[in-house]
Design a protein around this motif. Structure first.
Motif, PDB file in Angstrom:
ATOM      1  N   THR A 168      30.699  68.403 -33.526  1.00 48.88           N
ATOM      2  CA  THR A 168      29.270  68.435 -32.248  1.00 48.88           C
ATOM      3  C   THR A 168      28.829  69.869 -32.799  1.00 48.88           C
ATOM      4  OG1 THR A 168      29.005  66.554 -31.047  1.00 48.88           O
ATOM      5  CG2 THR A 168      27.499  67.584 -30.814  1.00 48.88           C
TER       6      THR A 168
ATOM      7  N   PHE B  44      35.203  65.778 -23.839  1.00 45.86           N
ATOM      8  CA  PHE B  44      34.273  66.331 -25.080  1.00 45.86           C
ATOM      9  C   PHE B  44      34.176  67.845 -25.436  1.00 45.86           C
ATOM     10  CE2 PHE B  44      30.155  67.038 -26.188  1.00 45.86           C
ATOM     11  CZ  PHE B  44      29.947  66.504 -27.234  1.00 45.86           C
ATOM     12  N   ILE B  45      33.918  68.129 -23.761  1.00 44.11           N
ATOM     13  CA  ILE B  45      33.331  69.429 -23.531  1.00 44.11           C
ATOM     14  C   ILE B  45      35.303  70.588 -24.076  1.00 44.11           C
ATOM     15  CG2 ILE B  45      32.911  70.908 -21.727  1.00 44.11           C
ATOM     16  CD1 ILE B  45      31.721  68.769 -20.506  1.00 44.11           C
ATOM     17  N   MET B  46      36.155  69.892 -23.830  1.00 44.49           N
ATOM     18  CA  MET B  46      36.928  71.300 -24.583  1.00 44.49           C
ATOM     19  C   MET B  46      37.149  71.100 -25.898  1.00 44.49           C
ATOM     20  SD  MET B  46      40.885  69.819 -22.127  1.00 44.49           S
ATOM     21  CE  MET B  46      40.386  67.975 -22.135  1.00 44.49           C
TER      22      MET B  46
ATOM     23  N   GLY C 181      33.643  62.839 -21.389  1.00 47.97           N
ATOM     24  CA  GLY C 181      32.793  63.662 -20.676  1.00 47.97           C
ATOM     25  C   GLY C 181      33.766  65.560 -20.928  1.00 47.97           C
ATOM     26  N   LYS C 182      34.680  64.841 -19.866  1.00 44.80           N
ATOM     27  CA  LYS C 182      35.756  66.711 -19.884  1.00 44.80           C
ATOM     28  C   LYS C 182      36.400  66.523 -21.520  1.00 44.80           C
ATOM     29  CE  LYS C 182      40.297  67.430 -17.779  1.00 44.80           C
ATOM     30  NZ  LYS C 182      41.416  67.028 -17.155  1.00 44.80           N
TER      31      LYS C 182
ATOM     32  N   GLY D  95      33.616  66.591 -30.248  1.00 43.76           N
ATOM     33  CA  GLY D  95      33.551  67.702 -29.295  1.00 43.76           C
ATOM     34  C   GLY D  95      32.945  68.925 -30.506  1.00 43.76           C
TER      35      GLY D  95
ATOM     36  N   VAL E  44      34.039  71.151 -27.548  1.00 43.20           N
ATOM     37  CA  VAL E  44      33.430  71.996 -28.100  1.00 43.20           C
ATOM     38  C   VAL E  44      34.386  73.754 -27.748  1.00 43.20           C
ATOM     39  CG1 VAL E  44      31.134  72.825 -26.480  1.00 43.20           C
ATOM     40  CG2 VAL E  44      31.194  70.451 -27.265  1.00 43.20           C
ATOM     41  N   PHE E  45      35.011  73.760 -26.545  1.00 35.38           N
ATOM     42  CA  PHE E  45      35.547  74.638 -26.509  1.00 35.38           C
ATOM     43  C   PHE E  45      35.793  75.456 -27.546  1.00 35.38           C
ATOM     44  CE2 PHE E  45      33.767  74.486 -22.090  1.00 35.38           C
ATOM     45  CZ  PHE E  45      32.844  75.669 -22.149  1.00 35.38           C
TER      46      PHE E  45
ATOM     47  N   ARG F 194      33.604  59.926 -17.107  1.00 34.22           N
ATOM     48  CA  ARG F 194      33.472  61.407 -16.396  1.00 34.22           C
ATOM     49  C   ARG F 194      34.842  62.303 -16.968  1.00 34.22           C
ATOM     50  NH1 ARG F 194      37.919  63.758 -13.139  1.00 34.22           N
ATOM     51  NH2 ARG F 194      38.519  61.165 -13.091  1.00 34.22           N
TER      52      ARG F 194
END
Length: 235
Positions: free
Chosen positions: A116, A38-40, A35-36, A113, A42-43, A32
């Motif tokens: 990607t 990774f998403i950061m 993933g957090k 992230g 992405v942004f 979890r």
């Protein structure tokens, strides 16, 4: 949607995530949280695209001065700087960040992230005839490079967090952004110069980059193992 190209774009980052996740075998971080981060990443990538687009329009340099500006400011400082601004506060306050290896693990997931989205844009918006070639080159060179820069950043952030000396903490804080920016800038600069010998120089640099950063990773993995064995003995 070009499904085959999308797979080509995301496969290298998935492989790198699996690789580093398996490396963290003594005290794995929660999926979890990974993933957090990774998403950061992405942004951050989206923000970087906007900032880099603005900086690229600045036409005040020519020749090697422009190469330096593009490599160290547009790419190095923007990308590593944004990663650092987001990674440092979120990582230092994270309760699960309880050993030095964790700094590298979270840093890599955030960076992947970022990589990607960057990879998807480079490949999906490339000419179909060149997209596969670009995807392979980025899978072999660019994605691993992002991982190496992330190892450096995470390495020094870990040293910052777990050091008790104020002077050393300040030093590690500076190195955690300065060194990744320089490594990233040099990487891009060598790619930009168009000389035959630059290919040889680039290969030497890649070997150097892998060597120093995998040594850092292995050093913290050894520390993680020692910590794990000590816990087992206490039980």
């Amino acid at each position: 949607m070009k499904i085959d190209l999308l797979i080509l774009a995301i496969a290298p980052t998935i492989a790198c995530m699996l690789w580093i996740y398996l490396k963290d075998k003594y005290d794995r971080e929660p999926i979890r949280l990974l993933g957090k981060f990774f998403i950061m990443g992405v942004f951050i990538s989206i923000i970087a695209i906007i900032i880099e687009g603005i900086l690229i329009k600045i036409k005040i340099f020519e020749g090697y001065s422009n190469y330096i500006f593009m490599s160290f400011i547009v790419a190095g400082l923007t990308e590593e700087g944004l990663k650092y601004i987001v990674l440092l506060p979120n990582l230092v306050k994270e309760k699960k960040f309880d050993e030095k290896l964790d700094g590298i693990i979270y840093s890599i997931f955030l960076s992947l992230g970022f990589a990607t989205i960057e990879n998807i844009i480079y490949i999906l918006f490339e000419n179909r005839n060149l997209a596969f070639e670009v995807g392979i080159i980025r899978a072999v060179i660019s994605i691993p490079a992002h991982v190496m820069f992330a190892i450096t950043m995470g390495y020094y952030i870990s040293k910052y967090k777990f050091s008790n000396e104020k002077i050393k903490k300040r030093e590690y804080l500076i190195l955690s952004i300065l060194v990744p920016v320089l490594l990233h800038g040099i990487f891009d600069f060598i790619l930009m110069i168009e000389y035959r010998w630059s290919v040889v120089l680039f290969i030497i640099y890649i070997i150097f980059l892998w060597k120093i950063n995998l040594d850092k990773l292995d050093h913290y993995i050894d520390k993680s193992k020692i910590r794990f064995l000590k816990k087992r003995k206490k039980k």
